[in-house]
Design an enzyme around this catalytic site. Structure first.
Site, PDB file in Angstrom:
ATOM      1  N   GLU A  82       0.858  -1.173   0.000  1.00 48.13           N
ATOM      2  CA  GLU A  82       0.000   0.000   0.000  1.00 48.13           C
ATOM      3  C   GLU A  82       0.902   1.233   0.000  1.00 48.13           C
ATOM      4  O   GLU A  82       1.671   1.449   0.925  1.00 48.13           O
ATOM      5  CB  GLU A  82      -0.899  -0.017   1.237  1.00 48.13           C
ATOM      6  CG  GLU A  82      -1.831  -1.227   1.268  1.00 48.13           C
ATOM      7  CD  GLU A  82      -2.489  -1.435   2.623  1.00 48.13           C
ATOM      8  OE1 GLU A  82      -3.565  -2.050   2.647  1.00 48.13           O
ATOM      9  OE2 GLU A  82      -1.918  -1.001   3.643  1.00 48.13           O
ATOM     10  N   TYR A 201       2.319   4.997  14.033  1.00 48.71           N
ATOM     11  CA  TYR A 201       1.431   4.964  12.870  1.00 48.71           C
ATOM     12  C   TYR A 201       0.435   6.130  12.914  1.00 48.71           C
ATOM     13  O   TYR A 201       0.154   6.764  11.893  1.00 48.71           O
ATOM     14  CB  TYR A 201       0.682   3.633  12.816  1.00 48.71           C
ATOM     15  CG  TYR A 201       1.279   2.625  11.872  1.00 48.71           C
ATOM     16  CD1 TYR A 201       0.684   2.346  10.643  1.00 48.71           C
ATOM     17  CD2 TYR A 201       2.442   1.931  12.194  1.00 48.71           C
ATOM     18  CE1 TYR A 201       1.211   1.405   9.773  1.00 48.71           C
ATOM     19  CE2 TYR A 201       2.984   0.993  11.340  1.00 48.71           C
ATOM     20  CZ  TYR A 201       2.368   0.729  10.126  1.00 48.71           C
ATOM     21  OH  TYR A 201       2.904  -0.195   9.265  1.00 48.71           O
TER      22      TYR A 201
END
Length: 602
Positions: A82, A201
């Site tokens: 991704e 993240y």
């Protein structure tokens, strides 16, 4: 080495480093990090390609960036990549790698044009009840308590998150939210994984919070990662004379370590069953990829379940030997000693006629044979006992696909739980049985499932014992610095080397470690692009806050006259405009919501 941002550094060309002509480079491992380091050595370090050697255990480069067709089994991709706009080091690399598809273009040009013409998005992110749209409606469903959990983690220091699990810092309300469902299946997080990595993240992808529900934050290559990314790099390196030595298993690196100075002195390897190696001087650079998420992967086939290989693991054994020589070289046992918490399984399904693609089209709401975006990323079956997700990227996904074939990637996070159709754990299933479970959650009538799994598809499952090993809870020092203090000629590369602010399980992380290693060892006079700074941009913070609240304005406590006075104070102020623009407070007085046409915050 220093970090930078902006066009001034991005477009600069460094001068040739002092002593570059005397350097030789030895790269341990042939994955993305090593190949990127070799390209940076050539492009920015101006070292001749003939002086660079890549040592790789397998018979081809690319590491986890794979994609292959086995003669009898079929197509295999262990995982997908991704990608997003702000992979600063990755795109810095690929702007210099020529495209294999378009004359005069780079891989970045090719990728950029592809995603301009065919932007990514998902029309059905979550299903339930055998292929029915779960109608999550792009909502995060985060309660006030769950939102507070996120804020607490973002505001916490790194040290406060070290060694903790996700379920130790997030409560049940967060773990029951759509946000966690989107997040964990997109990134492969488990509840026992690292709270520190979860924090990183959240900071790293602050600018993409709004794109999680429909995956519009993502971009994808035209073909599988091997053909789209690895092969262009391989040609660049071949054209520059870089030597690949395949079937070389590096077993150890020796060092001369004194106070304030560390030098790699020898590389040991086994090639074709024979021991060998090379002695290293201070001008012989050694860049080592340590650890491996795909080590000991095992492929099954249509009629065979893959094995869980928990025996000797050369990549991990190598790091253990190196780490034993200095406490600054990391603690590999933190990551590789609990396979039950790091394993999961994927499968590649190749459909061979148009029967199964009709069910894919029903969920994706796009024609799988169109050559354009299909699912737009993973589709998660939320009521799957395996927590199964699957995706169909642009087709053909392999250049050698037949016109009537569709390649599908499937994975499950809970591989030890019996399935909903096959009633067996995923790890015990053959390819055909995994296809049956997938077809069940695709909405295929139960009576038709066995026949379609057997005759309309060929499925290759892959068990990966260490695939989320880098997500295990960790502390400072568990991963070595890219270039340890005092190193004169060596560096560590890849997902288990430590660099600031960036996040593992991304192509960007591998390339960033390669760039930092190259720039430090050669003292290159150009900045390494810093991690995109959306977490420090109040506009992105406000936008993410509004999105996490599913668009609901912030509740201002107290009597209405107090609320009114506060809004009056904000009227005609920069902060009032920002809060109104992003929907966190209502329009008030002369402050109305505006389209943000004067900046990059859409």
């Amino acid at each position: 080495m220093y970090r930078s941002n902006g066009n001034y550094e991005a477009f600069a060309r460094p001068r040739k480093p002092e002593g570059a002509d005397e350097k030789t480079v030895w790269l341990v491992g042939g994955g993305l990090a090593a190949m990127a380091a070799a390209i940076f050595m050539i492009r920015d370090g101006q070292i001749a390609g003939e002086r660079i050697t890549i040592l790789e255990e397998l018979g081809l480069p690319g590491g986890a960036l794979d994609g292959i067709k086995y003669p009898e089994k079929g197509f295999v991709i262990r995982g997908g990549r991704e990608l997003e706009d702000h992979m600063e080091c990755l795109w810095d690399l690929f702007r210099s790698v020529p495209s294999l598809e378009i004359d005069g273009a780079s891989v970045l040009d090719e990728f950029y044009w592809l995603n301009k013409d065919d932007p990514n998005s998902s029309l059905c992110r979550v299903t339930e009840k055998q292929g029915q749209d779960a109608h999550t409606n792009k909502l995060f469903t985060l309660s006030e308590k769950a939102q507070k959990d996120i804020i607490d983690v973002i505001l916490a220091t790194r040290e406060q998150m070290e060694g903790k699990r996700i379920d130790e810092v997030f409560g049940d309300e967060f773990l029951a939210s759509n946000f966690w469902l989107y997040w964990r299946t997109m990134f492969a997080f488990e509840e026992w994984h690292s709270a520190l990595e979860m924090k990183l993240y959240l900071h790293r992808f602050m600018h993409h919070i709004g794109g999680l529900p429909d995956l519009s934050a993502l971009k994808f290559t035209k073909y599988n990662q091997y053909e789209s990314l690895v092969l262009p790099m391989r040609k660049y390196l071949d054209d520059h004379g870089v030597r690949f030595r395949f079937h070389h298993t590096v077993t150890d690196v020796h060092f001369d370590i004194t106070e304030g100075r560390k030098q790699a002195t020898r590389i040991d390897w086994i090639a074709d069953g024979e021991p060998g190696g090379v002695d290293l001087g201070p001008d012989d650079l050694c860049l080592m990829t340590i650890g491996s998420l795909t080590e000991n992967s095992d492929n099954g086939d249509q009629n065979t379940a893959p094995r869980l290989l928990d025996g000797p693991a050369p990549a991990w054994d190598f790091w253990k030997k190196v780490a034993a020589k200095s406490p600054e070289f990391g603690r590999p046992e933190v990551f590789c000693n609990d396979i039950d918490k790091t394993k999961w399984e994927s499968a590649t399904v190749t459909t061979i006629d148009e029967r199964i693609p009709a069910y894919i089209e029903k969920i994706a709401q796009r024609d799988p044979f169109s050559g354009k975006v299909v699912t737009g990323g993973i589709v998660t079956a939320k009521d799957s006992s395996w927590l199964m997700s699957w995706t169909v990227n642009r087709q053909p996904h392999f250049k050698s696909q037949k016109p009537n074939e569709i390649v599908v990637w499937v994975y499950g996070l809970f591989v030890e739980t019996p399935g909903d159709f096959v009633k067996k754990p995923m790890q015990d299933c053959t390819g055909e049985e995994i296809a049956q479970e997938w077809l069940y959650h695709l909405g295929v009538p139960v009576a038709d499932i066995p026949e379609l799994a057997a005759s309309a598809a060929k499925t290759v499952p892959v068990m990966m014992p260490y695939v989320t090993s880098f997500f295990l809870p960790r502390k400072a020092g568990d991963r070595p610095q890219v270039v340890p203090d005092g190193s004169v000629n060596f560096a560590f590369l890849g997902q288990f080397a430590e660099t600031t602010r960036d996040t593992i399980f991304t192509t960007e992380y591998s390339v960033r470690t390669a760039m930092e290693a190259t720039y430090q060892l050669l003292d290159i006079e150009r900045g390494v692009p810093e991690v995109f700074n959306s977490t420090y941009d109040i506009r992105y913070l406000l936008k993410a806050t509004a999105r996490l609240r599913d668009g609901e304005a912030v509740h201002i406590p107290g009597p209405n006259f107090v609320k009114g006075k506060l809004l009056d104070k904000l009227d005609n102020t920069q902060m009032g405009e920002l809060l109104t623009d992003f929907g966190l407070i209502p329009a008030h007085g002369s402050t109305t919501r505006r389209e943000r046409a004067d900046d990059a915050i859409e």
